[in-house]
Design an enzyme around this catalytic site. Structure first.
Site, PDB file in Angstrom:
ATOM      1  N   LYS A  22       0.659  -1.051   0.069  1.00 50.42           N
ATOM      2  CA  LYS A  22      -0.046   0.019  -0.073  1.00 50.42           C
ATOM      3  C   LYS A  22       0.898   1.434  -0.076  1.00 50.42           C
ATOM      4  O   LYS A  22       0.649   2.045  -0.666  1.00 50.42           O
ATOM      5  CB  LYS A  22      -0.957  -0.007   1.346  1.00 50.42           C
ATOM      6  N   ARG A  92      -3.295   3.005   8.665  1.00 45.09           N
ATOM      7  CA  ARG A  92      -3.356   1.539   8.012  1.00 45.09           C
ATOM      8  C   ARG A  92      -2.225   0.734   7.897  1.00 45.09           C
ATOM      9  O   ARG A  92      -1.223   1.348   7.718  1.00 45.09           O
ATOM     10  CB  ARG A  92      -3.836   1.746   6.443  1.00 45.09           C
ATOM     11  N   GLY A 101      -7.861  -7.120   4.198  1.00 47.15           N
ATOM     12  CA  GLY A 101      -8.684  -7.333   5.410  1.00 47.15           C
ATOM     13  C   GLY A 101      -8.169  -8.001   6.916  1.00 47.15           C
ATOM     14  O   GLY A 101      -8.877  -8.090   7.701  1.00 47.15           O
ATOM     15  N   MET A 103      -5.523  -7.233   8.771  1.00 45.16           N
ATOM     16  CA  MET A 103      -4.992  -6.426   9.898  1.00 45.16           C
ATOM     17  C   MET A 103      -5.781  -5.198  10.092  1.00 45.16           C
ATOM     18  O   MET A 103      -6.849  -4.920   9.533  1.00 45.16           O
ATOM     19  CB  MET A 103      -3.423  -5.913   9.750  1.00 45.16           C
ATOM     20  N   ARG A 330      -3.727  -1.373  -6.140  1.00 46.74           N
ATOM     21  CA  ARG A 330      -3.074  -2.321  -6.226  1.00 46.74           C
ATOM     22  C   ARG A 330      -3.512  -3.409  -7.471  1.00 46.74           C
ATOM     23  O   ARG A 330      -4.445  -3.360  -7.753  1.00 46.74           O
ATOM     24  CB  ARG A 330      -3.162  -3.162  -4.782  1.00 46.74           C
ATOM     25  N   HIS A 446      -2.507 -43.794  -1.063  1.00 39.37           N
ATOM     26  CA  HIS A 446      -3.501 -44.524  -2.055  1.00 39.37           C
ATOM     27  C   HIS A 446      -4.366 -43.606  -2.785  1.00 39.37           C
ATOM     28  O   HIS A 446      -4.778 -43.437  -3.852  1.00 39.37           O
ATOM     29  CB  HIS A 446      -4.028 -45.762  -1.609  1.00 39.37           C
ATOM     30  N   ARG A 553       1.911 -47.273 -14.089  1.00 40.87           N
ATOM     31  CA  ARG A 553       2.160 -48.084 -12.886  1.00 40.87           C
ATOM     32  C   ARG A 553       1.500 -49.560 -13.476  1.00 40.87           C
ATOM     33  O   ARG A 553       0.075 -49.518 -13.012  1.00 40.87           O
ATOM     34  CB  ARG A 553       1.427 -47.664 -11.882  1.00 40.87           C
ATOM     35  N   ARG A 609       6.258 -49.236 -16.293  1.00 39.46           N
ATOM     36  CA  ARG A 609       7.153 -49.745 -15.107  1.00 39.46           C
ATOM     37  C   ARG A 609       6.820 -51.122 -14.525  1.00 39.46           C
ATOM     38  O   ARG A 609       5.439 -51.295 -14.809  1.00 39.46           O
ATOM     39  CB  ARG A 609       6.946 -49.066 -13.971  1.00 39.46           C
ATOM     40  N   GLU A 736      14.605 -44.498  -7.327  1.00 39.83           N
ATOM     41  CA  GLU A 736      13.996 -44.078  -6.114  1.00 39.83           C
ATOM     42  C   GLU A 736      14.478 -44.571  -4.877  1.00 39.83           C
ATOM     43  O   GLU A 736      13.930 -44.361  -3.719  1.00 39.83           O
ATOM     44  CB  GLU A 736      12.946 -45.322  -6.322  1.00 39.83           C
ATOM     45  N   SER A 755      14.347 -42.137 -14.295  1.00 43.23           N
ATOM     46  CA  SER A 755      13.329 -41.401 -13.970  1.00 43.23           C
ATOM     47  C   SER A 755      13.212 -41.408 -12.578  1.00 43.23           C
ATOM     48  O   SER A 755      13.128 -42.335 -11.806  1.00 43.23           O
ATOM     49  CB  SER A 755      12.029 -42.108 -14.574  1.00 43.23           C
ATOM     50  N   GLY A 757      11.800 -41.300  -9.013  1.00 41.36           N
ATOM     51  CA  GLY A 757      10.669 -41.811  -8.249  1.00 41.36           C
ATOM     52  C   GLY A 757      10.753 -40.954  -6.898  1.00 41.36           C
ATOM     53  O   GLY A 757      11.305 -41.474  -6.038  1.00 41.36           O
ATOM     54  N   THR A 758      10.427 -39.594  -7.190  1.00 44.34           N
ATOM     55  CA  THR A 758      10.660 -38.919  -5.736  1.00 44.34           C
ATOM     56  C   THR A 758       9.734 -39.140  -4.513  1.00 44.34           C
ATOM     57  O   THR A 758       9.912 -38.611  -3.430  1.00 44.34           O
ATOM     58  CB  THR A 758      10.521 -37.343  -6.115  1.00 44.34           C
ATOM     59  N   ASN A 759       8.591 -40.065  -4.793  1.00 38.97           N
ATOM     60  CA  ASN A 759       8.018 -40.495  -3.453  1.00 38.97           C
ATOM     61  C   ASN A 759       8.584 -41.293  -2.967  1.00 38.97           C
ATOM     62  O   ASN A 759       8.571 -40.940  -1.517  1.00 38.97           O
ATOM     63  CB  ASN A 759       6.612 -41.258  -4.218  1.00 38.97           C
ATOM     64  N   ASP A 760       9.304 -42.373  -3.286  1.00 38.27           N
ATOM     65  CA  ASP A 760      10.090 -43.156  -2.569  1.00 38.27           C
ATOM     66  C   ASP A 760      11.379 -42.765  -2.190  1.00 38.27           C
ATOM     67  O   ASP A 760      11.831 -43.115  -1.108  1.00 38.27           O
ATOM     68  CB  ASP A 760      10.192 -44.475  -3.353  1.00 38.27           C
ATOM     69  N   CYS A 822       9.041 -38.787 -12.125  1.00 41.02           N
ATOM     70  CA  CYS A 822       7.338 -39.015 -11.865  1.00 41.02           C
ATOM     71  C   CYS A 822       6.967 -39.292 -10.969  1.00 41.02           C
ATOM     72  O   CYS A 822       5.860 -39.826 -10.708  1.00 41.02           O
ATOM     73  CB  CYS A 822       7.649 -40.545 -12.868  1.00 41.02           C
ATOM     74  N   TYR A 842      12.256 -34.291 -18.886  1.00 40.44           N
ATOM     75  CA  TYR A 842      10.806 -34.265 -18.765  1.00 40.44           C
ATOM     76  C   TYR A 842      10.228 -34.326 -17.250  1.00 40.44           C
ATOM     77  O   TYR A 842      11.100 -34.760 -16.527  1.00 40.44           O
ATOM     78  CB  TYR A 842      10.282 -35.340 -19.672  1.00 40.44           C
TER      79      TYR A 842
HETATM   80  C1  PEP Z   1       7.943 -42.821  -6.749  1.00 43.87           C
HETATM   81  O1  PEP Z   1       8.096 -43.641  -5.982  1.00 43.87           O
HETATM   82  O2  PEP Z   1       8.143 -41.460  -7.026  1.00 43.87           O
HETATM   83  C2  PEP Z   1       6.847 -43.350  -7.827  1.00 43.87           C
HETATM   84  C3  PEP Z   1       6.383 -42.414  -8.649  1.00 43.87           C
HETATM   85  O3  PEP Z   1       6.467 -44.485  -7.472  1.00 43.87           O
HETATM   86  P1  PEP Z   1       5.176 -45.092  -6.641  1.00 43.87           P
HETATM   87  O4  PEP Z   1       4.403 -43.921  -6.341  1.00 43.87           O
HETATM   88  O5  PEP Z   1       4.428 -46.007  -7.584  1.00 43.87           O
HETATM   89  O6  PEP Z   1       5.780 -45.887  -5.422  1.00 43.87           O
HETATM   90 MG    MG Z   2       7.938 -45.712  -6.078  1.00 50.00          MG
END
Ligand code: PEP
Ligand code: MG
Length: 868
Positions: A22, A92, A101, A103, A330, A446, A553, A609, A736, A755, A757-760, A822, A842
């Site tokens: 502001k 203000r 709104g 503060m 603004r 899941h 998968r 996979r 992974e 690739s 697998g950043t979840n694991d 992925c 990718y």
């Molecule tokens: C992962 O682990 O990032 C992955 C894509 O595999 P999943 O989620 O099926 O374990």
């Molecule tokens: Mg995995």
């Protein structure tokens, strides 16, 4: 000591960090020569000093702002605390990031008994003077003294009732004077204007930490430590008479994005009356008739401001005795549809570049084209909050099982499936549900993964719910309860659970949206693929612009009711022959499904996979399930029970998964490879160009890859030799496990792609089980022990470092490897920016996330490479 106080002619729009949004814009408008009532800004570092000093104003601050105050007095020709010619101030808040709104604000500061009388005399308008005074007392009491507004409103209502008045406009000067006397009995406030100013500045600083401001910052990821600036500005009055007024306006329509000046105003009213909605404002077009000269000035000003800022502006203005003043400008908040339309049209008008247009849209804006969204302006009574696992808004009747979901939804009734957690057995219910709500599970559970894949709204990890499935009731921690067939609304983009049907915006594409996506494709380097395994998901992914499948998968292809028992039979087989009979049947499904995927993805790569079923997801969960399965498989219950017991794992997330399965049971891989390649050959024969990429999951070393690659290659050669055709294919691995990343140099010669697998990878780097993280991550976030959920936003310091090591080491050993991601992070814009920076080829994300990823990938390019 750094300068703490800036006059409006000492800053510019680039000083947002120092002067708040502001303050910086007030300075900019002053520099543009617009009619801005003069004033000064106390900086954001002063706010931090205030907190560091134990909530006290820094020494000398008052001396500094008094110097500025004198200059404001000179410029305005009126004097603070002077009964003959009083100057009043608005005080203000204004943070570097907009927190509308959240503060506090105090208007008409500088009022007291003597000044009210002086103002009445000077203006010849005692009604106005005492109206200002009573407003001031109420605001000061609320903000500084903590006396809540309703006490004042009660007194005002009583007075009106006793004197036969209904509206504020019915009140005379004497009435307002009487109200002031009544209010003064409620509070004891300082009559000295300089004491009022000091207390008001402190109160605005303190309002940085009101609960609503803290919650707002949490919701919008605004850092805690930036603090607010304080704008002290000379008051002008829209409630001076019929040649005065106040209004708010947008340079374009903020809900549709249409290029038409849009706003509202009220004659003879203060700005707060327009905002508070006590009187119904008039559309801005009526101002043209009522005050043509002022309207012309406003119209020209809004055009100038939009051109100057090169963005849609949200303005506040006041007219005092026919003179026009600008109080605020603004960048205006807007809906997703408006954001895209405005960005695209501004490019056509030559106001901004295509690259700038891309930076003007957020993931939420994009989502509003893909999913119905809970209307941001709708009132929401939140009864619980979980993790925003799959975006969009959904309303439906509560059901507690997948079967019930199917029954209730059969006649088109929308349903919300409420479960403690979901398993593959719930898929049929998840498919028909508008939304999914689970008590347990994190962002990669899941329920979350499957819902995102299907584009169904979901909230997971909502642990304040106690679900009593037997009685069909749910209680939340705040004591609210709802039951079977009650209507609830989920906001999967925020994690809010609400009772009843909350309005939603509709989802549909638009020409402007497609234009913006085409610009994104022009400027991005990262390719975008989708994680998909069903024909519907693959078709959706392609429609939304996916350039291939980055993760199919295969175990998800066996979730459907007609095949899940084959999968279970295969898992629970106690010898190779028995397993082979199940594999032979699974082969047919696998081949048919893969063929459809190759056909849909014609010309584009499909990364398949090898089977990676977390076994616990496929085992029967209750005795009842177990007995039913035994009957369907034609085996004694005891045999099933024993097999299930043997497969039971202490920690299934780190258990017998991924390529471990191929190592122990090579026949599973043989079946899969043969099915994949036969499908590709059939698709090829049908005139398609299939590009299968076979991916080995969860590897820890190159020996595993070599062992499995042998099986894969034998299968490929066999299938191709039989049909006498050759099709291109690749073999690669998922990265992974931390060990795979650290040993990437040795893996490199054996693969053509990697690739992540950043979840694991996140699960194993943190040691947080993906299935259980939902229980404590919200607490960690709440206590600020972590900044982001690492399953949502890639942790660059840990997982990101492993990725960088893997890329550098593998590149040093072999050129030409393709790198992708992925895990769920493949659809998260912050993570996508990182993937761009470290040179991935990718990203792969759920189908509905593809447009978000296309835009985020382009934004990463533009941010990194600049806007030339
Ligand atoms: C992962 O682990 O990032 C992955 C894509 O595999 P999943 O989620 O099926 O374990
Ligand atoms: Mg995995």
């Amino acid at each position: 000591m750094a300068k703490r106080v800036y006059l409006f002619n000492e800053g510019s729009k680039d000083d947002k960090d120092l002067l708040g949004g502001k303050g910086a814009n007030l300075c900019e408008m002053t520099a543009m020569g617009l009619p801005v009532p003069f004033g000064f800004v106390i900086t954001t570092p002063t706010c931090r000093e205030f907190f560091e000093g134990g909530n006290t104003l820094p020494r000398h601050l008052q001396t500094e702002y008094n110097v500025a105050l004198k200059l404001v007095e000179e410029k305005m020709g009126a004097y603070f605390g002077d009964p003959q010619n009083p100057l009043l101030f608005s005080v203000r808040s204004g943070a570097p990031v907009s927190m509308p709104g959240m503060m506090n604000t105090i208007l008409n500061l500088g009022m007291n008994d003597v000044i009210a009388a002086g103002l009445a005399k000077k203006t010849g308008n005692p009604r106005f003077a005492y109206d200002c005074y009573r407003r001031f007392i109420q605001m000061f009491a609320d903000v500084v003294l903590g006396v809540k507004g309703h006490q004042f409103e009660q007194q005002l209502d009583q007075y009106k009732a006793a004197h036969g008045k209904t509206l504020d406009t019915d009140m005379s000067a004497e009435d307002w004077q009487a109200i002031v006397d009544i209010y003064k009995e409620l509070v004891n406030f300082p009559q000295d204007p300089s004491v009022q100013l000091r207390q008001a500045i402190a109160a605005v600083f303190l309002s940085w930490n009101t609960p609503r401001a803290i919650v707002y910052r949490e919701m919008h990821n605004i850092p805690e430590n930036i603090g607010t600036a304080v704008c002290v500005q000379a008051m002008v009055f829209g409630n001076f008479g019929d040649d005065s007024g106040s209004g708010v306006a947008f340079t374009r329509n903020p809900s549709t994005g249409e290029k038409s000046f849009f706003g509202e105003f009220l004659v003879n009213a203060a700005g707060e009356d327009v905002v508070a909605g006590i009187r119904t404002p008039l559309p801005i077009s009526e101002m043209e008739q009522k005050m043509p000269a002022v309207y012309q000035e406003l119209f020209e000003t809004q055009q100038r401001l939009e051109h100057h800022y090169r963005d849609m502006q949200d303005l506040e203005f006041t007219i005092q005795e026919g003179k026009f003043y600008m109080l605020q400008t603004r960048s205006g908040k807007r809906t997703g549809r408006a954001a895209v339309k405005i960005a695209v049209e501004m490019v056509r008008e030559g106001m901004i570049t295509e690259k700038e247009a891309l930076l003007r849209v957020t993931p939420e804006h994009v989502e509003s084209f893909l999913h119905p969204m809970v209307d941001p302006s709708a009132k929401r009574d939140i009864i619980a909050r979980g993790l925003p696992a799959s975006p969009g808004g959904a309303t439906g009747k509560v059901v507690f099982s997948a079967d019930e979901a199917v029954q209730v939804a059969a006649d088109g009734t929308p349903v919300i499936l409420v479960r403690r957690e979901t398993t593959p057995e719930d898929i049929h219910g998840m498919r028909v549900a508008q939304g999914i709500l689970t008590e347990l599970g994190g962002m990669t559970s899941h329920a979350a993964v499957v819902a995102r894949g299907m584009g169904v709204c979901a909230i997971t990890g909502c642990d304040s719910l106690s679900i009593d499935t037997a009685n069909g009731t749910v209680k939340t921690s705040d004591g609210t309860s709802f039951g079977r067939l009650d209507t609830i609304t989920l906001d999967g983009s925020t994690g809010d659970v609400m009772l009843g049907d909350i309005p939603k915006t509709e989802a549909s594409s638009s020409e402007d949206f497609q234009t913006l996506l085409s610009w994104a494709d022009k400027y991005r380097r990262l390719k975008v693929r989708a994680n998909a395994e069903t024909p519907e998901d693959a078709a959706k992914a392609r429609e939304l612009g996916a350039e291939g499948i980055g993760l199919c998968r295969t175990e998800h292809m066996f979730f459907a009711a007609d095949r899940i028992d084959l999968m279970r039979g295969m898992i629970l087989s106690d010898n190779k022959e028995e397993r082979q009979t199940y594999l032979d049947q699974l082969f047919e499904f696998q081949k048919a499904d893969m063929k459809v995927l190759f056909e849909i993805m014609h010309d584009l790569p499909v990364t398949v996979r090898l089977l990676d079923p977390p076994l616990h997801e496929f085992l029967p969960h209750s005795e009842e399930d177990l007995l039913a399965l035994a009957e369907r498989l034609g085996k004694p219950a005891d045999v099933i029970r024993e097999a299930a017991r043997q497969l039971q794992e202490v920690n299934p997330m780190l258990g017998f998964r991924g390529c471990r399965l191929s190592i122990v049971h090579p026949e599973i891989t043989e079946m899969q490879v043969e099915a994949i390649i036969s499908a590709a050959i059939e698709a090829h024969e049908a005139g398609h160009n299939p590009y299968p990429e076979i991916m080995i999951p969860l590897v820890i070393n190159v020996r595993e890859i070599r062992y499995i690659t042998d099986i894969i290659q034998r299968g490929i050669l066999k299938a191709m030799a039989e049909k006498q055709v050759s099709i291109p294919y690749k073999i690669g691995t998922m990265m992974e496990t931390p060990r795979a990343c650290l040993g990437a140099k040795r893996l490199a010669p054996a693969v053509e792609f990697m690739s992540f697998g950043t979840n694991d990878l996140t699960q194993m780097t943190y040691g947080f089980s993906r299935d259980d993280a939902g229980k404590f991550i919200p607490v960690y976030l709440d206590k600020k022990l972590i900044e982001h959920d690492p399953f949502v936003t890639l942790d660059q310091r840990a997982v990101g470092r492993l990725m960088k090591i893997a890329i550098k080491d593998s590149k040093s050993r072999k050129k030409g490897i393709k790198y992708g991601i992925c895990g769920e992070h493949g659809g998260d814009p912050v993570s996508i920016q990182f993937c761009h920076e470290i040179g991935l080829d990718y990203v792969s994300c759920s189908p509905f996330r593809v447009p978000v990823a296309r835009i985020a990938a382009a934004q990463a390019n533009v941010r990194l490479d600049g806007d030339e």
